[in-house]
Design a protein around this motif. Structure first.
Motif, PDB file in Angstrom:
ATOM      1  N   GLN A  47      -3.756   0.757  -2.761  1.00 40.38           N
ATOM      2  CA  GLN A  47      -3.258  -0.550  -2.329  1.00 40.38           C
ATOM      3  C   GLN A  47      -3.407  -1.592  -3.429  1.00 40.38           C
ATOM      4  O   GLN A  47      -4.205  -1.432  -4.366  1.00 40.38           O
ATOM      5  CB  GLN A  47      -3.990  -0.996  -1.068  1.00 40.38           C
ATOM      6  N   SER A  75      -5.309  -6.353  -0.923  1.00 40.96           N
ATOM      7  CA  SER A  75      -5.355  -5.590   0.337  1.00 40.96           C
ATOM      8  C   SER A  75      -6.717  -4.954   0.568  1.00 40.96           C
ATOM      9  O   SER A  75      -7.387  -4.525  -0.385  1.00 40.96           O
ATOM     10  CB  SER A  75      -4.288  -4.492   0.322  1.00 40.96           C
ATOM     11  N   ALA A  90       0.840  -1.200   0.000  1.00 41.33           N
ATOM     12  CA  ALA A  90       0.000   0.000   0.000  1.00 41.33           C
ATOM     13  C   ALA A  90       0.874   1.248   0.000  1.00 41.33           C
ATOM     14  O   ALA A  90       2.032   1.218   0.442  1.00 41.33           O
ATOM     15  CB  ALA A  90      -0.930   0.005   1.196  1.00 41.33           C
TER      16      ALA A  90
END
Length: 381
Positions: free
Chosen positions: A350, A354, A324
Motif C-alpha cells: 500500500q 494507507s 493498495a
C-alpha cells in the motif's frame, strides 16, 4: 442465546407436527413437506506479519461455519412455501459468527420465509444473502475472503464494510463477500434463456443511522461463461447527536468468468461513488472521492481434485497516496465431495498514507505491507 435456540427448534417441530396432522384430510393430503438439517465446519490457522509485528490466529478459512434448517412444502401447481434458519458459528470459540456486530443475533446468516414458483420465481422476506452476497461465488476464483484480493480489498479490514466511517476515510465497500441484509424483501426470477435477475429492498424501520438499501443484479450463463452486473444503493440518514448524517451512496460491479480449460479466468470491477458519505459540519460529505477495485484471477486445475487459485487486485482510493494492491495464491484439494483441504498465502502492499490490514492481522504502520499464510479444512454435511 439458548432460549432462542429452543424457540427456533420448537417452532420447526411444531410446523412438522402440524404438517403431519394434516395428512389424509382432503385437499391438504396432496401436499408434501421436508425439513433438512445441514451445516459446514470451516476452520483454519493463519499467521500474519506486518510492521515488525506478528499474529497467529484461528478463524474461518473460506465458507464460514454454520448450522442450518431448511423447510419446504409443496403446495401444488408448481408452488412451494420455504423457510430457512441458519446460524453462523465460530469454530475456534463456539460463539456466534456473521453477526455484523449484533451480539444477540443468533440466526446470524439467514432467517427468512419464501414463496417459490417454478414459473415466476420466488419472493423472500427476512434476513438473507441477497444479490450482493450471491454475486461473489460466480466471480471470485479463490473464495477465501481472508486471503484473496476479492475479500481483502472490498472489506479493507473493516468489521462493517461499506458503512460510513464518519472520519473521512474509507471503510470498504457494501459490495463485499460477507454482505447480508435484514428486514429485507427480495425477488429472485427464474432463469430464462440463461438470464436471472435478483432484486432486494431492505427497510431501516425508522432508524436515523441505518440506511435503507436497494440491491439489483442480473447474470447470464451460457456453457462455461458467466457475465454479471450488480447495483447497490444506500439511502441518506439523518443521524443522531453522536452519529453524523449521511448522504445516499451508490456502488456497482461488473464480473466475468470462464470455467473451462487449463486456465479459467475471472474478472471483476467494483465502483463506489463516495468513500465516506458522512456529512461534515459545513454540510458537505467528508470524503466524496470515488473509489474502485479492479480484480483478476484464475483457477488452474492440476489434478482431478486439486486446483491452484490466484488473485490480483488493485484498490484505487481516490485519495492521494492511499491506494493498495493485493496478491493471493491458494491450493485446494477435495478429499471427498464434502471435505476440502486448503493452503494459501496473501500479500498486501500500500501507499505511504494507507494503514489497511488483512482480516485479523495487526494494524500496519503507514505504507507497510501485510503478509499472511493460512492452512485449513472445510467439512460440509
Amino acid at each position: 442465546m439458548k432460549t432462542k435456540l429452543i424457540i427456533g427448534m420448537t417452532a420447526l417441530g411444531a410446523i412438522s407436527m402440524a404438517q403431519a396432522q394434516t395428512q389424509g384430510t382432503g385437499q391438504l393430503a396432496a401436499s408434501s413437506s421436508t425439513v433438512r438439517i445441514y451445516g459446514t465446519a470451516d476452520l483454519a490457522i493463519a499467521h500474519y506479519r506486518t510492521s515488525g509485528q506478528s499474529k497467529t490466529a484461528m478463524h474461518a478459512g473460506g465458507a464460514g461455519s454454520r448450522i442450518g434448517f431448511f423447510s419446504s412444502e409443496d403446495l401444488g401447481g408448481g408452488l412451494k412455501a420455504n423457510a430457512r434458519l441458519e446460524a453462523g458459528v465460530n469454530m475456534d470459540s463456539g460463539t456466534s459468527s456473521s453477526t455484523n456486530g449484533a451480539a444477540n443475533r443468533f440466526w446470524s446468516r439467514q432467517a427468512y420465509v419464501e414463496l417459490e414458483s417454478r414459473s415466476w420465481g420466488a419472493i423472500r422476506a427476512g434476513r438473507q444473502e441477497g444479490p450482493t452476497y450471491n454475486f461473489f461465488p460466480k466471480f471470485d476464483p479463490m473464495l477465501l475472503p481472508a486471503m484473496d484480493a476479492w475479500g481483502v480489498l472490498t472489506t479493507l479490514g473493516s468489521p462493517a464494510p461499506g458503512s460510513a466511517s464518519g472520519k473521512g476515510t474509507s471503510s470498504g465497500f457494501l459490495i463485499n463477500p460477507t454482505q447480508r441484509t435484514e428486514n429485507t424483501l427480495a425477488y429472485i426470477s427464474p432463469r430464462l434463456s440463461g438470464v436471472q435477475a435478483k432484486l432486494s429492498y431492505s427497510l431501516n424501520e425508522g432508524s436515523t443511522t441505518q440506511p435503507k438499501l436497494f440491491e439489483a443484479s442480473v447474470d447470464y450463463k451460457t456453457g462455461p461463461l458467466t457475465l454479471g452486473a450488480l447495483l447497490v444503493k444506500s439511502s441518506s440518514t439523518s443521524g443522531t447527536a453522536s452519529v453524523p448524517a449521511t448522504r445516499s451512496n451508490t456502488e456497482y460491479a461488473l464480473g466475468a468468468s470462464y470455467k473451462s480449460g487449463p486456465i479459467q479466468p475471472y474478472f471483476t470491477y467494483i465502483h463506489r461513488d463516495a468513500a465516506d458519505p458522512s456529512v461534515g459540519s459545513g454540510g458537505g460529505v467528508l470524503n466524496g472521492n470515488s473509489e474502485s477495485v479492479k480484480l483478476v484471477g484464475a483457477v488452474i486445475p492440476v489434478s482431478e481434485r486439486g486446483n491452484v487459485r490466484m488473485t490480483l487486485g488493485k484498490y484505487s482510493s481516490g485519495t492521494q497516496d492511499s491506494d493498495a494492491t493485493s496478491y493471493g495464491l491458494a491450493y485446494t484439494y477435495d478429499v471427498s465431495r464434502s471435505v476440502m483441504l486448503m493452503a494459501a498465502v496473501t500479500r498486501l502492499t500500500q501507499d505511504g498514507s494507507s494503514r489497511w490490514p488483512v482480516f485479523q492481522s495487526p494494524i500496519p504502520n503507514a505504507g507497510n505491507a501485510v503478509n499472511g499464510i493460512i492452512v485449513g479444512i472445510t467439512s460440509r454435511f
